[in-house]
Design a protein around this motif. Structure first.
Motif, PDB file in Angstrom:
ATOM      1  N   THR A   8       0.829  -1.201   0.000  1.00  0.00           N
ATOM      2  CA  THR A   8       0.000   0.000   0.000  1.00  0.00           C
ATOM      3  C   THR A   8       0.865   1.254   0.000  1.00  0.00           C
ATOM      4  O   THR A   8       0.585   2.208  -0.735  1.00  0.00           O
ATOM      5  CB  THR A   8      -0.959  -0.002   1.202  1.00  0.00           C
ATOM      6  OG1 THR A   8      -1.829  -1.135   1.088  1.00  0.00           O
ATOM      7  CG2 THR A   8      -1.779   1.271   1.267  1.00  0.00           C
ATOM      8  N   GLN A   9       1.920   1.272   0.807  1.00  0.00           N
ATOM      9  CA  GLN A   9       2.827   2.425   0.814  1.00  0.00           C
ATOM     10  C   GLN A   9       3.417   2.662  -0.578  1.00  0.00           C
ATOM     11  O   GLN A   9       3.489   3.804  -1.036  1.00  0.00           O
ATOM     12  CB  GLN A   9       3.946   2.225   1.832  1.00  0.00           C
ATOM     13  CG  GLN A   9       3.476   2.345   3.258  1.00  0.00           C
ATOM     14  CD  GLN A   9       4.572   2.000   4.262  1.00  0.00           C
ATOM     15  OE1 GLN A   9       5.459   1.191   3.996  1.00  0.00           O
ATOM     16  NE2 GLN A   9       4.484   2.614   5.435  1.00  0.00           N
ATOM     17  N   ASP A  10       3.815   1.585  -1.240  1.00  0.00           N
ATOM     18  CA  ASP A  10       4.355   1.704  -2.600  1.00  0.00           C
ATOM     19  C   ASP A  10       3.296   2.240  -3.564  1.00  0.00           C
ATOM     20  O   ASP A  10       3.588   3.107  -4.402  1.00  0.00           O
ATOM     21  CB  ASP A  10       4.873   0.358  -3.101  1.00  0.00           C
ATOM     22  CG  ASP A  10       6.206  -0.042  -2.493  1.00  0.00           C
ATOM     23  OD1 ASP A  10       6.890   0.827  -1.900  1.00  0.00           O
ATOM     24  OD2 ASP A  10       6.556  -1.232  -2.604  1.00  0.00           O
ATOM     25  N   GLU A  11       2.083   1.737  -3.462  1.00  0.00           N
ATOM     26  CA  GLU A  11       1.003   2.192  -4.340  1.00  0.00           C
ATOM     27  C   GLU A  11       0.715   3.680  -4.134  1.00  0.00           C
ATOM     28  O   GLU A  11       0.503   4.417  -5.099  1.00  0.00           O
ATOM     29  CB  GLU A  11      -0.265   1.376  -4.098  1.00  0.00           C
ATOM     30  CG  GLU A  11      -0.173  -0.052  -4.570  1.00  0.00           C
ATOM     31  CD  GLU A  11      -1.375  -0.883  -4.143  1.00  0.00           C
ATOM     32  OE1 GLU A  11      -2.497  -0.334  -4.048  1.00  0.00           O
ATOM     33  OE2 GLU A  11      -1.193  -2.089  -3.898  1.00  0.00           O
ATOM     34  N   LEU A  12       0.724   4.119  -2.882  1.00  0.00           N
ATOM     35  CA  LEU A  12       0.457   5.527  -2.597  1.00  0.00           C
ATOM     36  C   LEU A  12       1.603   6.414  -3.062  1.00  0.00           C
ATOM     37  O   LEU A  12       1.380   7.522  -3.565  1.00  0.00           O
ATOM     38  CB  LEU A  12       0.163   5.726  -1.110  1.00  0.00           C
ATOM     39  CG  LEU A  12      -1.155   5.093  -0.647  1.00  0.00           C
ATOM     40  CD1 LEU A  12      -1.268   5.139   0.875  1.00  0.00           C
ATOM     41  CD2 LEU A  12      -2.353   5.760  -1.307  1.00  0.00           C
ATOM     42  N   ARG A  13       2.830   5.941  -2.923  1.00  0.00           N
ATOM     43  CA  ARG A  13       3.968   6.705  -3.442  1.00  0.00           C
ATOM     44  C   ARG A  13       3.872   6.811  -4.959  1.00  0.00           C
ATOM     45  O   ARG A  13       4.123   7.868  -5.543  1.00  0.00           O
ATOM     46  CB  ARG A  13       5.292   6.049  -3.016  1.00  0.00           C
ATOM     47  CG  ARG A  13       6.533   6.741  -3.563  1.00  0.00           C
ATOM     48  CD  ARG A  13       6.546   8.214  -3.120  1.00  0.00           C
ATOM     49  NE  ARG A  13       7.555   8.965  -3.819  1.00  0.00           N
ATOM     50  CZ  ARG A  13       8.450   9.729  -3.224  1.00  0.00           C
ATOM     51  NH1 ARG A  13       8.466   9.845  -1.914  1.00  0.00           N
ATOM     52  NH2 ARG A  13       9.324  10.396  -3.921  1.00  0.00           N
ATOM     53  N   ASP A  87      -9.343   0.829   3.807  1.00  0.00           N
ATOM     54  CA  ASP A  87      -9.605   1.413   2.486  1.00  0.00           C
ATOM     55  C   ASP A  87      -9.411   2.922   2.475  1.00  0.00           C
ATOM     56  O   ASP A  87      -9.859   3.607   1.547  1.00  0.00           O
ATOM     57  CB  ASP A  87     -11.030   1.074   2.025  1.00  0.00           C
ATOM     58  CG  ASP A  87     -11.147  -0.383   1.605  1.00  0.00           C
ATOM     59  OD1 ASP A  87     -10.191  -0.897   0.985  1.00  0.00           O
ATOM     60  OD2 ASP A  87     -12.178  -1.009   1.904  1.00  0.00           O
ATOM     61  N   THR A  88      -8.775   3.441   3.509  1.00  0.00           N
ATOM     62  CA  THR A  88      -8.443   4.863   3.571  1.00  0.00           C
ATOM     63  C   THR A  88      -7.011   4.994   4.065  1.00  0.00           C
ATOM     64  O   THR A  88      -6.463   4.088   4.691  1.00  0.00           O
ATOM     65  CB  THR A  88      -9.377   5.638   4.528  1.00  0.00           C
ATOM     66  OG1 THR A  88      -9.233   5.098   5.844  1.00  0.00           O
ATOM     67  CG2 THR A  88     -10.829   5.568   4.063  1.00  0.00           C
ATOM     68  N   ALA A  89      -6.429   6.128   3.762  1.00  0.00           N
ATOM     69  CA  ALA A  89      -5.078   6.410   4.235  1.00  0.00           C
ATOM     70  C   ALA A  89      -4.910   7.923   4.255  1.00  0.00           C
ATOM     71  O   ALA A  89      -5.655   8.662   3.595  1.00  0.00           O
ATOM     72  CB  ALA A  89      -4.030   5.775   3.324  1.00  0.00           C
ATOM     73  N   SER A  90      -3.949   8.377   5.031  1.00  0.00           N
ATOM     74  CA  SER A  90      -3.585   9.792   5.026  1.00  0.00           C
ATOM     75  C   SER A  90      -2.082   9.860   4.816  1.00  0.00           C
ATOM     76  O   SER A  90      -1.350   8.924   5.141  1.00  0.00           O
ATOM     77  CB  SER A  90      -3.991  10.471   6.338  1.00  0.00           C
ATOM     78  OG  SER A  90      -3.333   9.852   7.432  1.00  0.00           O
ATOM     79  N   GLY A  91      -1.639  10.964   4.253  1.00  0.00           N
ATOM     80  CA  GLY A  91      -0.216  11.077   3.976  1.00  0.00           C
ATOM     81  C   GLY A  91       0.249  12.511   3.960  1.00  0.00           C
ATOM     82  O   GLY A  91      -0.535  13.439   3.739  1.00  0.00           O
ATOM     83  N   GLY A 125     -10.185  -1.655  -5.502  1.00  0.00           N
ATOM     84  CA  GLY A 125      -8.813  -2.135  -5.456  1.00  0.00           C
ATOM     85  C   GLY A 125      -7.750  -1.146  -5.885  1.00  0.00           C
ATOM     86  O   GLY A 125      -6.576  -1.491  -5.966  1.00  0.00           O
ATOM     87  N   LYS A 126      -8.137   0.102  -6.167  1.00  0.00           N
ATOM     88  CA  LYS A 126      -7.179   1.111  -6.632  1.00  0.00           C
ATOM     89  C   LYS A 126      -7.245   2.342  -5.724  1.00  0.00           C
ATOM     90  O   LYS A 126      -8.323   2.747  -5.292  1.00  0.00           O
ATOM     91  CB  LYS A 126      -7.510   1.501  -8.079  1.00  0.00           C
ATOM     92  CG  LYS A 126      -6.517   2.455  -8.690  1.00  0.00           C
ATOM     93  CD  LYS A 126      -6.838   2.730 -10.142  1.00  0.00           C
ATOM     94  CE  LYS A 126      -5.865   3.754 -10.681  1.00  0.00           C
ATOM     95  NZ  LYS A 126      -6.180   4.186 -12.024  1.00  0.00           N
ATOM     96  N   TRP A 127      -6.083   2.942  -5.453  1.00  0.00           N
ATOM     97  CA  TRP A 127      -6.010   4.121  -4.595  1.00  0.00           C
ATOM     98  C   TRP A 127      -6.194   5.405  -5.393  1.00  0.00           C
ATOM     99  O   TRP A 127      -5.686   5.529  -6.511  1.00  0.00           O
ATOM    100  CB  TRP A 127      -4.670   4.169  -3.872  1.00  0.00           C
ATOM    101  CG  TRP A 127      -4.578   3.150  -2.787  1.00  0.00           C
ATOM    102  CD1 TRP A 127      -3.982   1.926  -2.859  1.00  0.00           C
ATOM    103  CD2 TRP A 127      -5.117   3.263  -1.468  1.00  0.00           C
ATOM    104  NE1 TRP A 127      -4.121   1.263  -1.670  1.00  0.00           N
ATOM    105  CE2 TRP A 127      -4.809   2.068  -0.789  1.00  0.00           C
ATOM    106  CE3 TRP A 127      -5.822   4.250  -0.787  1.00  0.00           C
ATOM    107  CZ2 TRP A 127      -5.183   1.837   0.529  1.00  0.00           C
ATOM    108  CZ3 TRP A 127      -6.199   4.020   0.527  1.00  0.00           C
ATOM    109  CH2 TRP A 127      -5.893   2.837   1.171  1.00  0.00           C
TER     110      TRP A 127
END
Length: 145
Positions: A8-13, A87-91, A125-127
């Motif tokens: 997930t970290q890689d996908e968000l980056r 299914d959520t994230a903050s960055g 399945g996609k961010w």
């Protein structure tokens, strides 16, 4: 950390890097595909809110208007820290953005040091970026030799 968190970290980056790549290439309609349809985008210059746009249709108009004034963009992304839920994230991410404009035939470069605070959501399945707040912390403009 589990492998899922690392993925997930890689996908968000990859998501924030894609935002920079597409912006630099002025591929605004493709850049809009990185956002949810109801996304919110805000920009602060110092302590002042200078942009507050909702929805990708409005955001695309705003970005196209800005891109029309800029001859060249160049973005370098730095640190990127995320907190991941299911299914959520903050960055928080940091970027150096250079923009070249040519008002009255003179080449001006503006350097921006930006801190982004993002809210992400996973759909099918996609961010995607749900909310992006850009804090333009340092702004320097000068004539380009």
């Amino acid at each position: 950390m589990t492998q899922d968190i690392f993925s997930t970290q890689d996908e968000l980056r990859d998501l924030i890097d894609a935002y920079a790549y597409l912006g630099d290439e002025k591929k605004i309609s493709e850049q809009m595909r990185l956002f949810t349809e109801d996304a919110v985008y805000q920009v602060y210059m110092g302590d002042f809110l200078v942009a507050n746009v909702s929805g990708t249709a409005n955001l695309e108009k705003e970005f196209n208007g800005h891109a029309a004034l800029v001859k060249t963009y160049f973005t370098m992304n730095g640190q990127h820290t995320v907190h991941v839920g299911e299914d959520t994230a903050s960055g928080i991410s940091f970027s150096q953005i250079k923009m070249i404009r040519e008002p009255e035939g003179k080449r001006n470069i503006t350097d921006y040091s930006v801190r982004y605070e993002d809210q992400y959501v996973r759909q099918n399945g996609k961010w995607f970026v749900k909310e992006r707040i850009g804090y333009f912390v340092i702004i320097e403009e000068r004539l380009l030799a």
